[in-house]
Design a protein around this motif. Sequence first.
Motif, mmCIF file in Angstrom:
data_model
loop_
_atom_site.group_PDB
_atom_site.id
_atom_site.type_symbol
_atom_site.label_atom_id
_atom_site.label_comp_id
_atom_site.label_asym_id
_atom_site.label_seq_id
_atom_site.Cartn_x
_atom_site.Cartn_y
_atom_site.Cartn_z
ATOM 1 N N LYS A 431 43.644 25.356 25.171
ATOM 2 C CA LYS A 431 43.580 26.634 23.656
ATOM 3 C C LYS A 431 44.081 27.958 25.115
ATOM 4 O O LYS A 431 43.193 27.950 25.518
ATOM 5 N N CYS A 432 45.253 28.639 24.454
ATOM 6 C CA CYS A 432 45.629 29.514 25.393
ATOM 7 C C CYS A 432 44.163 30.884 24.787
ATOM 8 O O CYS A 432 45.063 31.421 23.737
ATOM 9 N N GLU A 433 43.355 31.513 24.898
ATOM 10 C CA GLU A 433 42.300 32.298 24.505
ATOM 11 C C GLU A 433 41.857 33.887 24.915
ATOM 12 O O GLU A 433 41.904 33.819 26.363
ATOM 13 N N ILE A 434 42.418 34.244 24.246
ATOM 14 C CA ILE A 434 41.996 35.804 25.200
ATOM 15 C C ILE A 434 41.189 36.622 24.380
ATOM 16 O O ILE A 434 40.968 36.764 23.040
ATOM 17 N N THR A 435 40.042 36.917 25.149
ATOM 18 C CA THR A 435 38.806 37.598 24.785
ATOM 19 C C THR A 435 39.224 39.542 24.352
ATOM 20 O O THR A 435 39.454 40.100 26.177
ATOM 21 N N ILE A 436 39.047 40.296 23.837
ATOM 22 C CA ILE A 436 39.534 41.688 23.666
ATOM 23 C C ILE A 436 38.177 42.400 23.733
ATOM 24 O O ILE A 436 36.933 42.611 22.740
ATOM 25 N N THR A 437 37.729 43.117 24.896
ATOM 26 C CA THR A 437 36.461 44.367 24.753
ATOM 27 C C THR A 437 36.979 45.913 25.320
ATOM 28 O O THR A 437 38.108 45.312 25.404
ATOM 29 N N GLY A 438 36.101 46.618 24.889
ATOM 30 C CA GLY A 438 36.034 47.577 25.397
ATOM 31 C C GLY A 438 35.040 48.696 24.750
ATOM 32 O O GLY A 438 33.856 47.973 24.679
ATOM 33 N N LEU A 439 34.965 50.382 24.850
ATOM 34 C CA LEU A 439 34.682 50.958 24.715
ATOM 35 C C LEU A 439 35.254 52.172 23.874
ATOM 36 O O LEU A 439 36.054 52.432 23.660
ATOM 37 N N ILE A 440 33.678 52.400 22.666
ATOM 38 C CA ILE A 440 34.462 52.727 21.472
ATOM 39 C C ILE A 440 33.825 54.440 22.152
ATOM 40 O O ILE A 440 32.495 54.363 22.178
ATOM 41 N N SER A 441 34.565 55.477 22.578
ATOM 42 C CA SER A 441 33.743 56.760 22.891
ATOM 43 C C SER A 441 34.341 58.292 21.808
ATOM 44 O O SER A 441 34.719 57.979 21.473
ATOM 45 N N ASN A 442 33.467 59.585 22.587
ATOM 46 C CA ASN A 442 33.794 60.555 21.466
ATOM 47 C C ASN A 442 34.873 61.013 22.997
ATOM 48 O O ASN A 442 34.685 61.167 23.577
ATOM 49 N N THR A 509 44.504 32.610 29.062
ATOM 50 C CA THR A 509 43.277 32.295 28.490
ATOM 51 C C THR A 509 42.945 33.263 29.339
ATOM 52 O O THR A 509 43.218 33.640 30.610
ATOM 53 N N GLY A 510 42.583 34.990 29.217
ATOM 54 C CA GLY A 510 41.253 35.399 29.528
ATOM 55 C C GLY A 510 41.014 36.703 29.005
ATOM 56 O O GLY A 510 40.805 36.637 27.858
ATOM 57 N N THR A 511 40.155 37.737 29.378
ATOM 58 C CA THR A 511 40.360 38.638 29.151
ATOM 59 C C THR A 511 40.387 40.031 29.573
ATOM 60 O O THR A 511 40.835 40.010 30.463
ATOM 61 N N ILE A 512 41.097 41.197 28.078
ATOM 62 C CA ILE A 512 41.431 42.077 28.282
ATOM 63 C C ILE A 512 40.448 42.834 27.592
ATOM 64 O O ILE A 512 39.623 43.284 26.659
ATOM 65 N N THR A 513 40.413 44.399 28.735
ATOM 66 C CA THR A 513 39.380 45.946 28.263
ATOM 67 C C THR A 513 40.790 47.114 27.213
ATOM 68 O O THR A 513 41.763 47.180 28.511
ATOM 69 N N VAL A 514 40.699 46.986 26.139
ATOM 70 C CA VAL A 514 41.080 48.429 25.537
ATOM 71 C C VAL A 514 39.911 49.258 25.111
ATOM 72 O O VAL A 514 39.378 48.946 23.663
ATOM 73 N N ASP A 515 40.091 49.997 26.062
ATOM 74 C CA ASP A 515 38.734 51.776 25.102
ATOM 75 C C ASP A 515 39.102 52.384 24.314
ATOM 76 O O ASP A 515 40.693 52.114 24.397
ATOM 77 N N LEU A 516 38.707 52.543 23.344
ATOM 78 C CA LEU A 516 39.302 53.897 22.176
ATOM 79 C C LEU A 516 38.864 55.099 22.788
ATOM 80 O O LEU A 516 37.295 55.380 22.183
ATOM 81 N N LYS A 517 39.422 55.966 22.379
ATOM 82 C CA LYS A 517 38.595 57.705 21.949
ATOM 83 C C LYS A 517 38.909 58.220 20.754
ATOM 84 O O LYS A 517 40.140 57.728 20.365
ATOM 85 N N LEU A 518 37.640 58.366 19.629
ATOM 86 C CA LEU A 518 37.783 58.819 18.658
ATOM 87 C C LEU A 518 37.798 60.371 18.947
ATOM 88 O O LEU A 518 37.143 60.843 19.288
ATOM 89 N N GLU A 519 38.494 60.493 17.814
ATOM 90 C CA GLU A 519 38.292 62.236 17.989
ATOM 91 C C GLU A 519 37.190 62.664 16.359
ATOM 92 O O GLU A 519 37.694 62.103 15.520
#
Length: 646
Positions: A431-442, A509-519
């Motif tokens: 099972k090649c599974e990816i965890t996606i995590t990150g920070l949602i910020s202003n 398999t692993g974890t990647i970080t995807v941060d999002l900045k919201l206007e």
Amino acid sequence: MKTKLVLKQILMSLLVTLIASSSIAQKGQIEKANKEYDKYSYIDAREIYLKVVEDGYQSAQVFQKLGDTYYYNSEYADAANWYQKLINQYPNEVEPIYYYRTAQCLKSMGKYEESDLMMEAYSKVGGAGIILNNYKDDPDYLKSIAFQAKGYIVEKTRINTEYSDFGPSYYGNKIVFASATKNTEGVKTFAWDEQPFLDLFTADMDENGYLSNVMPLDGDINTRYHESSATFTKDGNTVYFTRNNFIDGKKGRDKEKTIRLKVYKATKSGDNFWTNVEELPFNSKEFSVGHPALSKDEKRLYFASDRPGTFGMSDIWFVDINEDGTYGEPVNLGPNVNTEAREGFPFISEMNNIYFSSDGQSGLGGLDIFVAPLNADGKAGKVTNLGEPANSPKDDFGFIIREEKRIGYLSSNRDGDKGSISDDIYRVQEKCEITITGLISNELTGEPLPGAIVFLLDENNKEVAQVVADENGKYNFEALAACDSKYIIRGGKDGCEYNEREVRTPSKTGTITVDLKLECDPCPPNDLGCRLALQPIYFDFDRYNIRPDAAVELAKILAAMRQYPELIIHIESHTDSRAPFKYNEVLSEKRAQSTLNWLVEKGISKSRLTAKGYGERQLQNRCSDGVECTEEEHQLNRRSMFIIQN
């Protein structure tokens, strides 16, 4: 009276004779059973031992060997039954290893707590060595195994028969495996487990690893005795395989008249016809050698053997293959891998990992599959249990995998109740599974946005999952994305514009970080003054009248209330810190009412307005009592704010 006494003596003599005759007969049966046992004819030996027990004879030796006839055929529940009788009834005659075997049997039945108690007993009765050290080093082994477990999908292949099928190996776009199907050479059965003797077969393998079209391996390899566990050179022209000590039509036996296992080599002649079978020089008729596996560079041959120097029942060894085709001296792979129990079925992957099976390392029960990296010198590094679902409480072994494709095979009797007869081949897909995590910020302030909604969308913009950012603005899609795939991460929150990022996941398999900045709207959602880009209205020191500059700002509020009749406004008024606290409370209330009255006088209904003074309780800056500030700093605190009411 004398006649009665004579008759009694005659009867007693007859009884003693019968008992003596029965005892002699039982001993004869046990000797017969022991001979079958020593020849590894476990089924025949078992039948005799069971008959002896039914006839009322019991001993530590009988219970021990009865248990062994089941244990060596992987019938662990029955083995546990006899081993526990041995331990309970003959505690002073039990060798320590039988506490360990009982523990292993209990594991295979899912009785892990009872197994652990048996391991403690094993230690107390003198058990020692690698097995015990492994247990003591990690008493919470079940948690460790679960933590280390590799994610696989395990499914039974279509090539299995009602008999034993196991030991797959790669052969180009095919696999070769051992089977005891009735379609083998000859029809004799093997006394160990009463199955037909094993032969090698091929099966076609498609690009997804599904198997079909089973055929016997062509050539001179299969005989009327056992063949199994092969390994092929990459060019497909040479094979090393396991066979009973049988070549050129002649059987070889050890000093106990037992036919052992040996490793042989054969080469391909013509169209997939195997010939030129030759025995390797490090074999012997006095011990077994089997389960060959070639190293990645094909300069080393690994195998399992109980040759002298073995720690336990069987160890993994290797020999160097010299350029001239000769072989080096066998070398034990060492106590990092080998234990006092059984190790076997090595396989070396293209990533230079050695996979092997053991029931001496900490496992789930029966044989488990383990992996270790091979160092530059070919020695094994840290050993890791593959965990569930690759392993089960029963026997799991013969694991092979092409790691770059994440597809492989293993052998197991997990779905049967006949011990080794239930061995089947299973397809394994990582099972090649990816965890996606990150920070949602202003985007403007950089502050986290707790409560933001985050969506995981596939490349067709279809929603896979959604989560809510935690109190720190963090989100997490745990093992929800596939490897080597496109996804869109989209986030949003009330008062903020939606934003998204497209990502391509890695191939492992692993974890990647995807941060999002919201206007985000810089104004609090109910602050009309902020939303209309109003400046607060300010008051002179110790005054509450509306200044001309404040009237300009109030006119904007007035226009908004005329445009939106549903608007209801709450006015908050404040003072600076000078003057007594109570005085400032009264002054701020006058400012609030002054502001409200200005709007009422301009035609706004009083029902749409409320006002309250807060004195000096909500200062905008540091200028509290006793702090020396400029007039401009104090001015910032003498203000009225406008709050939209729901």
